[in-house]
Design an enzyme around this catalytic site. Structure first.
Site, PDB file in Angstrom:
ATOM      1  N   HIS A  32       0.855  -1.185   0.056  1.00 32.91           N
ATOM      2  CA  HIS A  32      -0.130  -0.032  -0.068  1.00 32.91           C
ATOM      3  C   HIS A  32       0.699   1.374  -0.011  1.00 32.91           C
ATOM      4  O   HIS A  32       1.903   1.107  -0.435  1.00 32.91           O
ATOM      5  CB  HIS A  32      -0.961   0.080   1.339  1.00 32.91           C
ATOM      6  CG  HIS A  32      -1.769  -1.355   1.140  1.00 32.91           C
ATOM      7  ND1 HIS A  32      -2.797  -1.679   0.464  1.00 32.91           N
ATOM      8  CD2 HIS A  32      -1.539  -2.224   2.102  1.00 32.91           C
ATOM      9  CE1 HIS A  32      -3.391  -2.764   0.629  1.00 32.91           C
ATOM     10  NE2 HIS A  32      -2.641  -3.306   1.528  1.00 32.91           N
TER      11      HIS A  32
ATOM     12  N   GLU B 150      -2.588   0.353   7.884  1.00 35.79           N
ATOM     13  CA  GLU B 150      -1.617  -0.856   7.540  1.00 35.79           C
ATOM     14  C   GLU B 150      -0.296  -0.250   6.983  1.00 35.79           C
ATOM     15  O   GLU B 150       0.517  -0.706   6.916  1.00 35.79           O
ATOM     16  CB  GLU B 150      -2.458  -1.729   6.537  1.00 35.79           C
ATOM     17  CG  GLU B 150      -1.907  -2.987   6.063  1.00 35.79           C
ATOM     18  CD  GLU B 150      -2.265  -3.790   5.194  1.00 35.79           C
ATOM     19  OE1 GLU B 150      -1.693  -4.690   4.327  1.00 35.79           O
ATOM     20  OE2 GLU B 150      -3.609  -3.457   4.666  1.00 35.79           O
TER      21      GLU B 150
ATOM     22  N   HIS C 102       2.570  -7.284   4.325  1.00 32.54           N
ATOM     23  CA  HIS C 102       0.920  -6.945   4.533  1.00 32.54           C
ATOM     24  C   HIS C 102       0.761  -7.137   5.900  1.00 32.54           C
ATOM     25  O   HIS C 102       1.265  -7.976   6.699  1.00 32.54           O
ATOM     26  CB  HIS C 102       0.169  -7.395   3.617  1.00 32.54           C
ATOM     27  CG  HIS C 102       0.528  -6.828   2.081  1.00 32.54           C
ATOM     28  ND1 HIS C 102      -0.621  -6.051   1.593  1.00 32.54           N
ATOM     29  CD2 HIS C 102       1.148  -7.027   1.235  1.00 32.54           C
ATOM     30  CE1 HIS C 102      -0.167  -5.668   0.369  1.00 32.54           C
ATOM     31  NE2 HIS C 102       0.968  -6.426   0.040  1.00 32.54           N
TER      32      HIS C 102
ATOM     33  N   GLU D  47       0.947 -12.015   5.336  1.00 35.32           N
ATOM     34  CA  GLU D  47       0.054 -11.175   5.970  1.00 35.32           C
ATOM     35  C   GLU D  47       0.277 -11.506   7.442  1.00 35.32           C
ATOM     36  O   GLU D  47       0.079 -12.639   7.953  1.00 35.32           O
ATOM     37  CB  GLU D  47      -1.347 -11.807   5.573  1.00 35.32           C
ATOM     38  CG  GLU D  47      -1.698 -11.583   4.117  1.00 35.32           C
ATOM     39  CD  GLU D  47      -2.340 -10.213   4.008  1.00 35.32           C
ATOM     40  OE1 GLU D  47      -2.137  -9.378   5.043  1.00 35.32           O
ATOM     41  OE2 GLU D  47      -2.954  -9.781   2.879  1.00 35.32           O
TER      42      GLU D  47
END
Length: 688
Positions: A520, A535, A589, A651
């Site tokens: 991101h 995040e 992430h 993740e």
């Protein structure tokens, strides 16, 4: 989290139950009697009145009483059976009852009470009887959203709390000395049963079954554990019966105790358990005892020892018996493993024949309470020894203390070598730590000779080691050397005839080109937690720390972004790695899910060549963070699909889960995640 990422759909039976909000309406019925009045202020025994809450008889050490026709019960019955929290305010003689969104305050001796700050009037006040605070059951129950009914024929007070469909909301565990404690979080009290099943052809594992009334499952179908003999935990809703099962697959039949937080006298409160509870939630707790897996004598010069192998950290006691003198080590709440149970006395004996001891023997000394015992018999009177716990094992070192006569460090072409000399072999416990990077060598039964006894620090300041600090603990009879490192290194300790040599090598990532992709960025914040944590900010923080670790270890590192304002195109990220000819690509992430109960660490890959990288990194994340194993998964993500080298998407945790979020936002967690990914990369390149 990647918006629009493919996710495997959960079965319908696992859909989170819709939470019901119970409006609290105090109407005139609150003040109507349950039974005919007996006169103003009159108190009568109600021993023949049965209190039934949510379909279960609610026992009490102090029976209900009748005051002017109103039934008063001990306040603890409310907390135990309606899932409410109760607080006693000594200064004002007030009882505060909280459940869901309702707060009720009742003061002893007064007919005024408050419900969510609104004043209401009671027919009879709360009072103290036999040391228990007694409150009107109808008023308290209905104020908390429960329906109350009086059945004259059976003289029963029926209380039913309006609540959502039963659900299992979470599962967590911790290893404590003596037991591993597993916590099954529910959305309130529920009927449950715990039993065991032996292995059979269709089910090769011994199993521990927790069966509850049919409940929605908001936990993964399979959770890998690897603790206390529990391989994994499976769960499902039965179709043939109104039950939900949580199944512990075990190496062998477990010894356990089980209880619930709504039991009359639970051994621990919610705040003492390794889980985060939302209002109204309760828990079923299963405590599994550890087992002795083996006992062996290791005849290693300078480190002769009896090792008691266990599958968890024992709660142990060491003492000495006399006539004849011997050493006794008791592992409390522990039993012998199945492979040891049928052995004869001779088979449970390990010859020693040196350093003042003749043999070690072991047995199941007691059952209920369980005690596994190891005894070291002496040749002729007291002999020196000391006991330490190393990992899960209990280690009994034989012989007196060893004196360290010197130590030194030398720089090598691709690392360095640290040596400790004692005139006999040494076997230290070696641990690595980060932030800052350091290596600790712990020597049980070893003290520093002569002028070394005062401890100190020696500076070396080469490419690997900055300094070495040494100290001894005379009471524990142990010495510790701490090496301050310039960065992560590989470590190999080798016992020699006169001590130990520790080789510090350059990291396996040295010379590798690794691309880090902090997910991101820019106008894409990624997942946003309930507390506002973004995040994108965390992935950048993790990525920058990971880059520092890799560079310190000699790797060539590129990042797809280095500032919060950047947000490279999803195709540009893997293209950067392809153009650079990278050896690996790791995309960082943090996850999110509309179900706040979903939690844990996961790792994704696309190409088959990338799976080993994903597996290795996930293994280190699980070890470091201690959260549930979400597994290594295949997914069609651009960043991993378009990469022409081993690539995975991490993740690390779920920002939507309260427990994971508490871990994420704890000081140092981004660095811990970076360290775990770094160690995963080291392990991967050590074998690829």
């Amino acid at each position: 989290m990647l918006a629009g990422n493919p996710r495997v759909e959960e079965p319908v039976s696992r859909t989170a139950a819709h939470r019901l909000t119970v409006a609290i309406c105090l109407v005139a019925v609150l003040l109507t009697g349950l039974v005919p009045a007996t006169g103003s202020g009159a108190v009568a025994a109600a021993g023949d009145i049965t209190l039934v809450i949510n379909g279960r008889v609610a026992p009490s050490d102090v029976p209900p009483i009748l005051v002017d026709g109103r039934v008063l019960v001990p306040i603890r019955i409310i907390s135990q059976n309606l899932g409410a929290e109760v607080e006693w305010i000594q200064a004002t003689s007030a009882v505060v009852v909280r459940s869901g969104g309702a707060t009720v305050v009742v003061r002893v001796g007064l007919t005024q009470a408050t419900v969510n700050g609104q004043t209401v009037f009671l027919d009879v006040p709360a009072r103290v009887e036999s040391g228990r605070t007694m409150v009107p059951i109808r008023f308290i129950s209905q104020a908390l959203g429960a329906a109350v009914d009086w059945r004259q024929a059976t003289r029963e007070v029926i209380v039913n709390l309006a609540r959502e469909e039963p659900a299992i909301e979470g599962l967590s565990w911790e290893e404590t000395p003596g037991v591993a404690r597993f916590v099954i979080v529910t959305n309130g009290p529920v009927r449950y049963d715990v039993s065991t099943r032996a292995a059979e052809p269709l089910y090769p594992n011994d199993r521990l079954l927790v069966e509850v009334d049919k409940s929605v499952l908001n936990i993964p179908d399979v959770i890998h554990v690897g603790k206390a003999g529990v391989e994994k935990i499976r769960s499902y809703v039965m179709e043939s019966a109104p039950l939900t099962r949580v199944i512990f697959d075990c190496d062998e039949a477990p010894r356990y105790t089980a209880w619930a937080t709504w039991d009359p006298s639970p051994p621990l409160g919610l705040g003492d358990l390794p889980a985060v509870f939302e209002p109204g939630q309760q828990a079923i707790v299963v405590e599994i005892q550890y087992k002795v897996l083996g006992v062996e004598y290791v005849d290693e010069p300078g480190a002769e020892r009896v090792v008691v192998r266990m599958n968890g950290p024992a709660d142990y006691r060491v003492w000495e018996a006399s006539d004849p003198w011997r050493v006794v080590v008791d592992a409390r709440r522990a039993t012998l493993g199945q492979s040891l149970e049928g052995l004869s006395n001779a088979q449970r004996t390990r010859p020693i024949g040196e350093l003042g001891f003749t043999q070690a023997r072991f047995a199941q000394f007691n059952v209920d309470p369980d005690v596994a015992r190891v005894v070291l018999d002496a040749a002729s009177g007291p002999a020196p020894y000391h006991v330490s716990r190393e990992g899960n094992d209990l280690v009994i070192y034989l012989g007196g203390t060893v004196a360290v006569t010197g130590f030194g460090y030398e720089t090598l072409d691709r690392g360095g070598r640290f040596s400790v000399w004692a005139g006999r072999s040494l076997r230290p416990t070696v641990t690595r730590s980060s932030n800052p990077e350091r290596l600790t060598l712990h020597f049980p039964g070893v003290l520093l000779a002569g002028p070394l006894g005062g401890g100190g620090t020696v500076t070396y300041d080469d490419q690997v080691v900055a300094s070495v600090t040494y100290a001894q603990d005379t009471q524990a009879q142990a010495t510790t050397f701490t090496l301050s490192l310039k960065g992560p290194v590989s470590v190999e300790a080798t016992t020699t005839d006169d001590g130990v040599v520790v080789d510090l090598g350059r990291s396996p990532v040295s010379g590798k080109l690794i691309v880090i992709d902090p997910g991101h960025g820019g106008n894409d914040p990624g997942a946003i937690a309930a507390n506002g944590t973004r995040e994108a900010n965390l992935t950048l923080q993790i990525g920058l720390k990971l880059a520092d670790l890799l560079r310190a270890a000699g790797a060539d590192v590129r990042l797809t972004r280095t500032t919060a304002a950047e947000n490279p195109d999803k195709y540009a990220r893997p293209q950067m790695a392809n153009d650079a000819g990278a050896d690996a690509l790791v995309s960082i992430h943090l996850n999110a899910n509309y179900r706040s109960t979903i939690c844990g660490s996961e790792c994704y890959y696309y190409q088959a060549q990338s799976r080993p990288l994903a597996e290795t990194i996930l293994s280190h994340l699980l070890d470091e963070l201690g959260r549930p194993d979400g597994g290594v998964r295949w997914a069609d993500f651009v960043v991993t699909r378009e990469a022409r080298m081993p690539a995975c998407l991490v993740e690390a945790l779920y920002m939507s889960n309260p427990t994971d979020l508490a871990v994420i936002t704890a000081p140092g967690t981004p660095d811990r995640i970076a360290g775990a990914v770094f160690e995963g990369l080291e392990d991967y390149f050590a074998s690829h």
